[in-house]
Design an enzyme around this catalytic site. Structure first.
Site, mmCIF file in Angstrom:
data_model
loop_
_atom_site.group_PDB
_atom_site.id
_atom_site.type_symbol
_atom_site.label_atom_id
_atom_site.label_comp_id
_atom_site.label_asym_id
_atom_site.label_seq_id
_atom_site.Cartn_x
_atom_site.Cartn_y
_atom_site.Cartn_z
ATOM 1 N N SER A 1 0.834 -1.207 0.000
ATOM 2 C CA SER A 1 0.000 0.000 0.000
ATOM 3 C C SER A 1 0.862 1.247 0.000
ATOM 4 C CB SER A 1 -0.886 0.085 1.228
ATOM 5 O OG SER A 1 -1.235 -1.152 1.722
ATOM 6 N N HIS B 1 -1.250 -3.170 -6.286
ATOM 7 C CA HIS B 1 -1.833 -2.851 -4.987
ATOM 8 C C HIS B 1 -3.323 -3.190 -4.986
ATOM 9 C CE1 HIS B 1 -3.340 0.397 -2.005
ATOM 10 N NE2 HIS B 1 -3.188 -0.767 -1.417
ATOM 11 N N GLU C 1 -4.229 -0.920 -8.152
ATOM 12 C CA GLU C 1 -3.261 0.045 -8.672
ATOM 13 C C GLU C 1 -2.055 -0.740 -9.189
ATOM 14 O OE1 GLU C 1 -3.921 4.064 -6.027
ATOM 15 O OE2 GLU C 1 -2.959 2.370 -5.062
ATOM 16 N N ASN D 1 -4.279 5.977 -1.659
ATOM 17 C CA ASN D 1 -3.887 6.246 -0.270
ATOM 18 C C ASN D 1 -3.236 7.603 -0.121
ATOM 19 O OD1 ASN D 1 -5.004 4.023 0.909
ATOM 20 N ND2 ASN D 1 -3.204 2.746 0.615
#
Ligand code: CAA
Length: 690
Positions: free
Chosen positions: A410, A431, A443, A481
């Site tokens: 992450s 991800h 991702e 994130n």
């Protein structure tokens, strides 16, 4: 028959059966020209004395993926599909739908207007209109309710999900399933068998009965899940009232509603996301056809993410070798994966045998050597650089020399992790979002050494397991994130100024977010952010400052839902505001010398959007996302931003980009890219790297 053939719909005469073949690549969308051609060919077949039955099918064993969505930006072009379907329904000669590949939306409605439906064993059907902000507008609901239990119809149209043919036959949607290679001959035989018999018009059948109480409970559940999405509310109403309305009345009402929803802002936003998802796959220099085939996947790490990724692979028919050096973790993972598949079996309508078949494609091992047969390996061990580096080095030794190795991280630096891989060209980031078996977004991260082929392989693998990949550059938090961290930081400032977690989450959830940032933090576990803050403090100079309450919560063992308390406390899974947290927040405000005030819901939403906009503009400016629509798509699918608002950038464009930039200016600075776009009067959601 001397049919005046049309390139979009041609007729092939097979004895007394006219086979109408729709040929509008790539997906046989029902563009206006196709509707006109279909109507013409139907008229010719119905006038032709040598034709006694008709088959409708698609070129190369396909069927129809629905309306041409690109037409929805303008007015309805005649003939509307609903009128073409009246012609099919009323045909005195039996009409058979031969369904290959997909029958979606308007395509599924064409099939429903026919007098019989035969489908290839690999086909799928669905009424996904709700996802485009509309409802089936050509009689799909009214017809399907005459074949299938209305409670099932409600579930299908409100979710918009596609179903396989086995389930479609069980509920009455298709009459017969045949091997794909045998579709057309079987459809012709079926049509011949119907010659001389009165056509079975679905429109003339009564609505199927249902368990009224169960239906109402499901309708209430769906209306509750709409979170402001009009199309969901509308299809629920449409199915509910179609139970007691005559056929023609229901169809006309649905058509009117379809026309009005089609022109709505929500539908435009959802169309934007439809095309954004596909656009995200266009990556300069990365050709999908360069991807290597992936049939066997290695997953290293049997924790939550490893299990979720394993379930997603098994679900899609891939074989998985799951490795964990901790035998106990593996022992716990096996039943959990079985349970995960069983949960999916409910919504996917798989039988027990299907679940067993999928589970049989899983093998487990304690040593990474077992991964020698894998085409692609996902490293999903604990999120710690040293742990990951040693796993990656070991995987690199065990893997085939052509296998792609993907790290599921992450936050960690994919470039540094790549250094641990013996061949960094075969190393990429993938991800996944938790729960990985459910969340569609992935991702894809290109490390500085990733080869285009490795990236193409990772992306096609993600697509093959039903995910929607978006390319992200190597930056802290990638796209989702990173933006979450920025917006959560701003929401923590709101806490410091006077808000409470429930005020912030409540305002954003009312706006349509699936969950506010503090509820999300509790769900993901506050310890993850705690570890990240410690890492950033240790590695950045000067160390970054953070709102202290999250650390205080962790120090007292409040890691979120999993410990029964975090930003909230949890009773029977229900989140409750916690006075102790309010006191900590008040203490933080006092320590910062801030006099607390009440922060209105509108201000909370506006500041959350401004923070997302600012971070997204910086992400684009740094080249960490290829285009703005990639970010919107990622934020909708990774952060639960309301899809019907199109994503934060699309939303800001339509609700005053300039004034949003102004408010950012007043509170600090505006990224140069945003400044320039506003100055040029351009939309940020249309921005793409040149
Ligand atoms: N209209 C216009 N273009 C469409 C389209 C549609 N219905 N469906 C797909 N396309 C385009 C895509 O944008 C893509 O174009 P690019 O190559 O330029 O990017 C191309 O066709 C191929 O599509 P995919 O990349 O999605 O191909 P796939 O093989 O992965 O998936 C599919 C095929 C399952 C059919 C998928 O495209 C899909 O789900 N399409 C949409 C289906 C849908 O929502 N239909 C309902 C429309 S609304 C309706 O039908 C209402 C009505 O009639 C009244």
């Amino acid at each position: 028959m001397a049919a005046a053939n049309n390139p979009l719909v041609r007729t092939e005469q097979k004895g007394r059966v006219a086979v109408l073949i729709i040929d509008n690549p790539p997906v046989n969308a029902l563009a206006q020209a196709v509707r006109i051609a279909l109507q013409e060919q139907l008229a010719l077949a119905s006038r032709d004395a040598d034709t006694a039955a008709i088959v409708i099918t698609g070129e190369k064993g396909s069927f129809i993926a629905g309306a041409d969505i690109r037409e929805f930006d303008g007015p309805v072009l005649e003939p509307a599909l609903v009128r073409v379907l009246e012609t099919i329904d009323a045909s005195s000669k039996p009409v058979v739908a031969a369904i290959g590949a997909v029958a979606l939306g308007g395509g599924a409605e064409v099939a429903l207007a026919c007098h019989a439906r035969i489908a290839a064993d690999n086909a799928s059907l669905g009424l996904p209109e709700v996802k485009l902000g509309i409802l089936p507008g050509a009689g799909g609901i009214a017809r399907l309710m005459r074949l299938a239990d209305p409670a099932i119809v409600l579930d299908l149209v409100a979710s918009g999900r596609s179903i396989g043919v086995a389930y479609a036959r069980r509920i009455g949607w298709v009459d017969e399933i045949v091997p794909a290679a045998d579709l057309l001959p079987s459809a012709i035989r079926l049509a011949e068998s119907l010659i001389g018999k009165p056509p079975r018009r679905i429109s003339a059948l009564p609505v199927r009965g249902t368990d009224e109480a169960a239906f109402e409970a499901a309708a209430t559940r769906w209306a509750g899940r709409a979170r402001g999405q009009k199309s969901i509310e509308t299809v629920v109403d449409a199915v509910r009232s179609a139970r007691t309305t005559g056929f023609s009345q229901a169809v006309e009402r649905d058509f009117r509603t379809f026309v009005s929803l089609r022109g709505s802002d929500q539908a435009a936003a959802l169309r934007y996301l439809f095309f954004a998802e596909r656009q995200a796959l266009r990556i300069p220099g990365v050709e999908p056809k360069a991807a290597r085939p992936v049939k066997t996947v290695g997953v290293a790490g049997a924790g939550t993410m490893g299990r979720g990724i394993t379930i997603a692979c098994l679900k899609s028919g891939l074989s998985v070798v799951l490795v964990d050096t901790d035998s106990k973790a593996l022992e716990r993972a096996k039943p959990a994966i079985g349970e995960g598949l069983k949960r999916l079996a409910k919504s996917e309508q798989w039988g027990a045998a299907e679940v067993e078949r999928k589970l049989a494609s899983l093998s487990t091992a304690n040593a990474l050597d077992a991964m020698g047969s894998c085409d692609l390996i996902v490293e999903a061990v604990f999120e710690d650089e040293a742990v990951k580096r040693s796993a990656i080095a070991a995987i690199g030794k065990a893997a085939r020399t052509d296998a792609v190795i993907a790290t599921n991280t992450s936050y960690l630096d994919v470039d540094r992790l790549a250094d641990a891989c013996p061949d960094p060209a075969r190393f990429i980031g993938l991800h996944f979002f938790a729960p990985a078996e459910i969340m569609r977004l992935v991702e894809a991260i290109r490390s500085k050494a990733s080869s285009p082929q490795s990236l193409a392989t990772g992306i096609q693998f993600a697509r093959a397991i039903g995910k929607a990949p978006v390319l992200a550059g190597m930056c802290e938090g990638f796209i989702v994130n990173r933006i979450l961290a920025a917006y959560r930081r701003e929401m923590e400032v709101v806490l410091e100024e006077g808000g409470l977690p429930a005020d912030v989450d409540g305002a954003l959830e009312k706006f349509g977010m699936a969950m506010g940032p503090f509820a999300v933090a509790d769900l993901s576990g506050l310890d993850i952010g705690w570890a990240r803050r410690k890492r950033l403090r240790a590695t950045q100079n000067p160390p970054p400052k953070f709102f202290p309450v999250a650390d205080w919560l962790c120090e007292s063992g409040r890691f979120g839902r999993k410990t029964g308390a975090g930003w909230y406390r949890y009773e029977d899974g229900k989140r409750m505001a916690d006075e102790r947290v309010s006191l900590l927040i008040e203490r933080a405000s006092a320590e910062a010398g801030v006099t607390r005030r009440s922060v209105a819901a509108e201000e909370i939403v506006q500041r959350a959007l401004a923070a997302m906009l600012k971070e997204a503009a910086q992400t684009l400016e740094e080249g960490m996302a290829l285009r703005a629509s990639d970010i919107d798509f990622a934020i909708v699918n990774g952060l639960g931003f309301p899809a019907w608002r199109g994503g934060p950038l699309y939303y800001c464009d339509r609700h005053g980009l300039a004034s949003m930039a102004d408010s950012l200016e007043k509170r600090g600075s505006v990224p140069a890219l945003l400044h320039r776009l506003v100055g040029e009067g351009k939309r940020i959601s249309e921005y793409a790297q040149s």
